[in-house]
Enzyme design. Structure first.
Site, short mmCIF file in Angstrom:
data_model
loop_
_atom_site.label_atom_id
_atom_site.label_comp_id
_atom_site.label_asym_id
_atom_site.label_seq_id
_atom_site.Cartn_x
_atom_site.Cartn_y
_atom_site.Cartn_z
N ASP A 86 -69.63 46.84 19.66
CA ASP A 86 -68.67 46.04 20.42
C ASP A 86 -67.73 47.03 21.10
OD1 ASP A 86 -69.81 43.85 19.19
OD2 ASP A 86 -67.92 43.06 18.39
N HIS A 142 -75.05 50.34 15.82
CA HIS A 142 -76.44 49.91 15.67
C HIS A 142 -77.34 50.65 16.66
CE1 HIS A 142 -75.36 46.30 13.14
NE2 HIS A 142 -74.18 46.65 13.64
N SER A 226 -63.11 54.20 18.14
CA SER A 226 -63.65 55.44 18.65
C SER A 226 -64.49 55.19 19.89
CB SER A 226 -64.46 56.15 17.57
OG SER A 226 -64.66 57.50 17.95
#
Length: 264
Positions: A86, A142, A226
């Site tokens: 995200d 992911h 980050s």
């Protein structure tokens, strides 16, 4: 002058003592008292979390929360590249023939980012995407494609801010911050996923040691907000409109499609 003051402030505050203090606090029992206010300030969607908000023992466990399986849909089209996180598309563009990218007016060396000229060679003339994760975002990372993990390693020691101010005034933060690099090889191309540590906390925790990854499979997590940099070989990737417009993205959303090429 602004850049000099920014760098001075960050150098003075981004040391081992301040980093350790933040890490200790985030993992302490007392930090649990701040979870609800943190969730309210950053408008965290509590309904999509696996655990109830009251079950987290500290802020760190809340930062690294898992989501319900149905909370994110993975674009499983055969040629699509799914967003690994995200976040917000901070920038996207072409890697120069000299293996450099220009972000917010600053030039970054892909050779420095990846730790060597030979490692960077295959991405010359290719495409890059930079995705920034703020404190409000889901922090797990992911796999963007299905393929074989051909290399995984870490570089760098300290971590400076990777938000817009950090990219504008920082000293090559994407290429010098602590970072974990993973290369994934598919029949169409090789993709490099660079997981860049943020200010104070270097921690990029790898959770998947398998040599074959499926698209959407969890690979790692950040302890704090980050940035992820994706690198594609020349002629191997076509970005979609979301990437071109630098919009908000959710893990699993398509970033574009692979066209093959292997550096052609």
């Amino acid at each position: 002058m602004k850049a000099a003051l920014y760098k001075l402030f960050i150098e003075l505050t981004n040391g081992p003592i301040s980093s350790a203090a933040i890490r200790i606090f985030a993992n302490s029992n007392i930090s649990r008292l701040f979870i609800k206010s943190y969730a309210a300030v950053y408008k965290i969607n509590l309904d999509e979390m696996v655990e109830d908000i009251h079950s987290y023992p500290n802020l760190h466990s809340f930062f690294t929360r898992k989501l319900k399986e149905e909370a994110r849909l993975i674009d499983m089209s055969a040629d699509s590249v799914a967003s690994p996180v995200d976040g917000v598309i901070e920038d996207a563009g072409n890697v120069t023939a000299n293996k450099e990218i220009i972000v917010k007016g600053k030039t970054y060396s892909i050779s420095e980012m990846l730790g060597g000229t030979l490692r960077a060679e295959k991405y010359g003339g290719g495409t890059y995407i930079i995705i920034y994760l703020s404190p409000s975002h889901y922090h797990r990372i992911h796999s963007p494609i299905s393929g074989k993990v051909t290399d995984s390693y870490s570089l760098g020691r300290k971590s400076f801010p990777v938000n817009r101010l950090g990219l504008k005034f920082g000293d090559s933060v994407l290429a010098k911050n602590f970072r974990v690099i993973t290369e994934i090889d598919s029949p169409k191309t090789t993709v490099a996923m660079v997981k860049v540590g943020a200010m104070f906390i270097n921690s990029v925790i790898v959770t998947n040691s398998k040599r074959e990854w499926e698209k959407g499979e969890e690979a790692a997590y950040f302890s704090f907000g980050s940035t992820v940099v994706l690198l594609f070989q020349k002629g191997a990737f076509v970005p979609n409109d979301v990437v071109k417009s630098c919009g908000e993205i959710r893990m699993g959303d398509a970033l574009g499609r692979l066209t093959g090429g292997k550096g052609q």
